[in-house]
Design a protein around this motif. Structure first.
Motif, PDB file in Angstrom:
ATOM      1  N   TRP A   1      13.993   2.787  -1.241  1.00 39.18           N
ATOM      2  CA  TRP A   1      14.246   2.292   0.110  1.00 39.18           C
ATOM      3  C   TRP A   1      13.925   0.798   0.163  1.00 39.18           C
ATOM      4  N   ARG A   2      14.452   0.127   1.172  1.00 41.94           N
ATOM      5  CA  ARG A   2      14.157  -1.304   1.376  1.00 41.94           C
ATOM      6  C   ARG A   2      13.431  -1.486   2.693  1.00 41.94           C
ATOM      7  N   VAL A   3      12.401  -2.314   2.663  1.00 45.27           N
ATOM      8  CA  VAL A   3      11.657  -2.603   3.889  1.00 45.27           C
ATOM      9  C   VAL A   3      12.568  -3.411   4.812  1.00 45.27           C
ATOM     10  N   ARG A   4      12.770  -2.897   6.016  1.00 44.56           N
ATOM     11  CA  ARG A   4      13.602  -3.563   7.020  1.00 44.56           C
ATOM     12  C   ARG A   4      12.725  -4.323   8.017  1.00 44.56           C
ATOM     13  N   ARG A   5      11.562  -3.745   8.341  1.00 42.63           N
ATOM     14  CA  ARG A   5      10.710  -4.320   9.389  1.00 42.63           C
ATOM     15  C   ARG A   5       9.249  -4.020   9.085  1.00 42.63           C
ATOM     16  N   VAL A   6       8.413  -5.033   9.224  1.00 49.93           N
ATOM     17  CA  VAL A   6       6.962  -4.872   9.122  1.00 49.93           C
ATOM     18  C   VAL A   6       6.447  -4.884  10.551  1.00 49.93           C
ATOM     19  N   ARG A   7       5.948  -3.737  11.001  1.00 52.36           N
ATOM     20  CA  ARG A   7       5.599  -3.577  12.414  1.00 52.36           C
ATOM     21  C   ARG A   7       4.175  -3.963  12.754  1.00 52.36           C
ATOM     22  N   ARG A   8       3.228  -3.611  11.861  1.00 47.37           N
ATOM     23  CA  ARG A   8       1.829  -3.830  12.219  1.00 47.37           C
ATOM     24  C   ARG A   8       0.943  -3.707  10.988  1.00 47.37           C
ATOM     25  N   LEU A   9      -0.077  -4.550  10.923  1.00 43.38           N
ATOM     26  CA  LEU A   9      -1.115  -4.399   9.911  1.00 43.38           C
ATOM     27  C   LEU A   9      -2.013  -3.261  10.369  1.00 43.38           C
ATOM     28  N   LEU A  10      -2.126  -2.226   9.536  1.00 40.40           N
ATOM     29  CA  LEU A  10      -2.972  -1.083   9.886  1.00 40.40           C
ATOM     30  C   LEU A  10      -4.427  -1.308   9.500  1.00 40.40           C
ATOM     31  N   GLY A  11      -4.652  -2.110   8.481  1.00 45.48           N
ATOM     32  CA  GLY A  11      -6.027  -2.361   8.086  1.00 45.48           C
ATOM     33  C   GLY A  11      -6.141  -3.064   6.751  1.00 45.48           C
TER      34      GLY A  11
END
Length: 180
Positions: free
Chosen positions: A87-97
């Protein structure tokens, strides 16, 4: 007659949501990155590490791995997602930690940054690295206890990352909630 081959086009860079934090590694630090990927049903993807793996054999894990020399954290994240799933990363939504840990493999301390991401590709058919992983599944809130299989009781990182991402989906905001 030309024998020149067309230059492959690079995948478009993923969209990074406003306010997403990206840590800055210090020189000499070893870093790993991880991606929590949710499907359209709000379940999180995890893959079981093969029994021959040095670290966390037989354990459920998120997609991710080591940052290579010269790579940024987000470049490593995109590479690992593609290598481990196709798969390809389309969107980075949030840093979880961000956390630090030392494995039992003698490679010393690692720093880990984990993000909630969206991907493109066939989520029903991940191109798993079968030499490294033995299974995959999608985990909802009711499945969280399975993430602790073959882990020590105090080894809750993967469980807690996925639980946090799922809570953010359940509250309807798509944001990660810090509340239980």
């Amino acid at each position: 007659m030309s024998t020149a081959q067309p230059t492959p086009t690079a995948a478009p860079a993923p969209t990074i949501d406003s306010g997403v934090e990206v840590p800055t590694p210090a020189d000499g630090e070893a870093w790993v990155v991880g991606a929590v990927i949710l499907n359209d049903h709000g379940k999180a993807f995890a893959q079981r590490r093969g029994p021959q793996r040095r670290l966390f054999p037989g354990c459920w894990d998120i997609v991710g791995g080591h940052v290579e020399p010269g790579e940024s954290l987000l470049e490593a994240l995109a590479r690992e997602v593609e290598e481990e799933t196709g798969w390809r990363v389309r969107r980075v939504r949030r840093l979880l930690g961000v956390t630090s840990w030392t494995g039992d493999d003698g490679d010393g301390k690692r720093h880990e940054a984990d993000w909630l991401v969206e991907v493109e590709g066939d989520l029903d058919r991940p191109a798993l690295e079968w030499s490294k992983h033995s299974a995959y599944d999608w985990f909802g809130p009711e499945d969280l206890p399975r993430l602790m299989e073959n882990r020590a009781p105090e080894d809750v990182l993967i469980h807690d990352l996925i639980a946090t991402a799922l809570r953010g989906e359940e509250d309807g905001t798509g944001n990660v909630s810090d509340e239980p």
